[in-house]
Design a protein around this motif. Sequence first.
Motif, PDB file in Angstrom:
ATOM      1  N   VAL A  38       0.832  -1.209   0.000  1.00  0.00           N
ATOM      2  CA  VAL A  38       0.000   0.000   0.000  1.00  0.00           C
ATOM      3  C   VAL A  38       0.866   1.257   0.000  1.00  0.00           C
ATOM      4  CG1 VAL A  38      -1.665   1.332   1.357  1.00  0.00           C
ATOM      5  CG2 VAL A  38      -1.961  -1.136   1.083  1.00  0.00           C
ATOM      6  N   THR A  39       1.983   1.238   0.748  1.00  0.00           N
ATOM      7  CA  THR A  39       2.830   2.430   0.870  1.00  0.00           C
ATOM      8  C   THR A  39       3.970   2.451  -0.138  1.00  0.00           C
ATOM      9  OG1 THR A  39       4.246   1.336   2.533  1.00  0.00           O
ATOM     10  CG2 THR A  39       2.327   2.546   3.340  1.00  0.00           C
ATOM     11  N   ARG A  40       3.993   1.493  -1.067  1.00  0.00           N
ATOM     12  CA  ARG A  40       5.105   1.427  -2.025  1.00  0.00           C
ATOM     13  C   ARG A  40       5.169   2.688  -2.871  1.00  0.00           C
ATOM     14  NH1 ARG A  40       4.677  -3.337  -6.250  1.00  0.00           N
ATOM     15  NH2 ARG A  40       2.824  -2.075  -6.728  1.00  0.00           N
ATOM     16  N   ARG A  41       4.005   3.180  -3.287  1.00  0.00           N
ATOM     17  CA  ARG A  41       3.968   4.422  -4.057  1.00  0.00           C
ATOM     18  C   ARG A  41       3.636   5.565  -3.109  1.00  0.00           C
ATOM     19  NH1 ARG A  41      -0.016   7.400  -6.082  1.00  0.00           N
ATOM     20  NH2 ARG A  41      -1.596   5.833  -5.527  1.00  0.00           N
ATOM     21  N   PRO A  42       4.618   6.423  -2.790  1.00  0.00           N
ATOM     22  CA  PRO A  42       4.360   7.523  -1.853  1.00  0.00           C
ATOM     23  C   PRO A  42       3.213   8.409  -2.340  1.00  0.00           C
ATOM     24  CG  PRO A  42       6.714   7.313  -2.305  1.00  0.00           C
ATOM     25  CD  PRO A  42       6.000   6.421  -3.289  1.00  0.00           C
ATOM     26  N   HIS A  43       2.253   8.663  -1.471  1.00  0.00           N
ATOM     27  CA  HIS A  43       1.133   9.529  -1.810  1.00  0.00           C
ATOM     28  C   HIS A  43       0.524  10.082  -0.539  1.00  0.00           C
ATOM     29  CE1 HIS A  43      -0.764   5.656  -0.928  1.00  0.00           C
ATOM     30  NE2 HIS A  43      -1.878   6.326  -0.665  1.00  0.00           N
ATOM     31  N   GLU A  44      -0.157  11.183  -0.674  1.00  0.00           N
ATOM     32  CA  GLU A  44      -0.834  11.786   0.470  1.00  0.00           C
ATOM     33  C   GLU A  44      -2.113  11.006   0.754  1.00  0.00           C
ATOM     34  OE1 GLU A  44      -2.481  16.165   1.938  1.00  0.00           O
ATOM     35  OE2 GLU A  44      -1.352  15.946   0.056  1.00  0.00           O
ATOM     36  N   VAL A  45      -2.266  10.569   1.987  1.00  0.00           N
ATOM     37  CA  VAL A  45      -3.398   9.718   2.354  1.00  0.00           C
ATOM     38  C   VAL A  45      -4.638  10.564   2.570  1.00  0.00           C
ATOM     39  CG1 VAL A  45      -4.268   8.047   4.030  1.00  0.00           C
ATOM     40  CG2 VAL A  45      -1.847   8.038   3.414  1.00  0.00           C
ATOM     41  N   ARG A  46      -5.700  10.220   1.862  1.00  0.00           N
ATOM     42  CA  ARG A  46      -6.981  10.905   2.018  1.00  0.00           C
ATOM     43  C   ARG A  46      -7.792  10.259   3.134  1.00  0.00           C
ATOM     44  NH1 ARG A  46      -5.801  15.552  -0.437  1.00  0.00           N
ATOM     45  NH2 ARG A  46      -5.024  15.225  -2.560  1.00  0.00           N
ATOM     46  N   MET A  47      -8.764  11.011   3.636  1.00  0.00           N
ATOM     47  CA  MET A  47      -9.560  10.533   4.759  1.00  0.00           C
ATOM     48  C   MET A  47     -10.311   9.250   4.417  1.00  0.00           C
ATOM     49  SD  MET A  47     -10.551  10.724   7.832  1.00  0.00           S
ATOM     50  CE  MET A  47      -9.969  12.335   8.368  1.00  0.00           C
ATOM     51  N   ARG A  48     -10.834   9.147   3.207  1.00  0.00           N
ATOM     52  CA  ARG A  48     -11.605   7.954   2.834  1.00  0.00           C
ATOM     53  C   ARG A  48     -10.729   6.708   2.879  1.00  0.00           C
ATOM     54  NH1 ARG A  48     -15.193   7.260  -2.749  1.00  0.00           N
ATOM     55  NH2 ARG A  48     -15.967   5.149  -2.282  1.00  0.00           N
ATOM     56  N   GLU A  49      -9.509   6.808   2.360  1.00  0.00           N
ATOM     57  CA  GLU A  49      -8.591   5.669   2.379  1.00  0.00           C
ATOM     58  C   GLU A  49      -8.206   5.308   3.810  1.00  0.00           C
ATOM     59  OE1 GLU A  49      -3.965   4.625   1.101  1.00  0.00           O
ATOM     60  OE2 GLU A  49      -4.942   6.423   0.319  1.00  0.00           O
TER      61      GLU A  49
END
Length: 337
Positions: A38-49
């Motif tokens: 899940v964290t392999r691709r760095p991205h800003e985590v949204r509330m829904r996720e």
Amino acid sequence: MPATSVLAAVELQTIASPQLWAITIAGLVALLVLDFVVTRRPHEVRMREAAGWSIFYLALPVVFGFGLWAWAGSTVAVEFFTGYVVEKSLSVDNLFVFMLLLGAFAVPAALAQRVLLYGIIGALVLRAVFIALGAAALQSGTWAFLLFGAILVLTAGKVFKDAASGREQEVDISSIRSIRLLRRFVPVTDDYRGSRLVVREAGRYALTPLALAIVAVFATDIVFAVDSVPAVYGVTEDPFLVFATNAFALLGLRALYFVLQGALSKLRYLNHGLALILAFIGVKLVLHWAHGIWPQVPEIPTLASLGVIVTVLLTVTLTSVRANQRDERRAGERPDR
């Protein structure tokens, strides 16, 4: 109970067979691998996720606990649920410190979940070590209950003193010895390089700030392990249940961090409640030790412990919400100057 039996080693009973241990650890590794994917691709985590993963990780211990109930009985299940509530409440305090560390290191939002994941893995390893040491101490004699109780009561006193002082909790990076040691012997880049921990510059290797943030989180994991493991041993003496409660409490922290990021700072009485919980379990351990010497000394049942802990947490939440609402009303009534 004869005095000789008090001096004898404590026989730790466990519900877990080697096969159950193997299945549990395999499941834990599979969940960690899933988190890495899940964290392999760095991205800003949204509330829904974050909310979706939080619900998933909150449902897992519920299913596990009812499975224990069906397989080993209500007593074991209540011990698991009580230990889980204790560890989860303590882990929320972990999250607040993680939030301060991520802010102090100015970790980009896209990399925050990777730092948290490494911190959770470090915490799991440390908890496993401390659980093994705790089991060995309990097997050596009932004095370990007195030691664990004293640790929790002293910790509770410190937490309550800090909370009562009203000082904002903060993190001083320069005071972390592991960070000072790394910077003394290893060069550090001035900026982040994506999710890389080590880069090669001018013919030499250098750490990135991301590596320092992970080391700082790992250093705080050691402190939290000292408190949390004795706390759950105050609920159950079964090493398997102690490990399971710690594992389930830690697994969902990565997602829960993003759900509670805004709410954590509003739980102004959280540390007051944690101090009460630690002190309560410390007293419970001391009474358990004393009961082995003087049978007339009462013990606190696990179900009663669960009730006290849940009541404290609900009280902390409600009083924090009301205090925040009161401050907002006063701010709204204050005339503009």
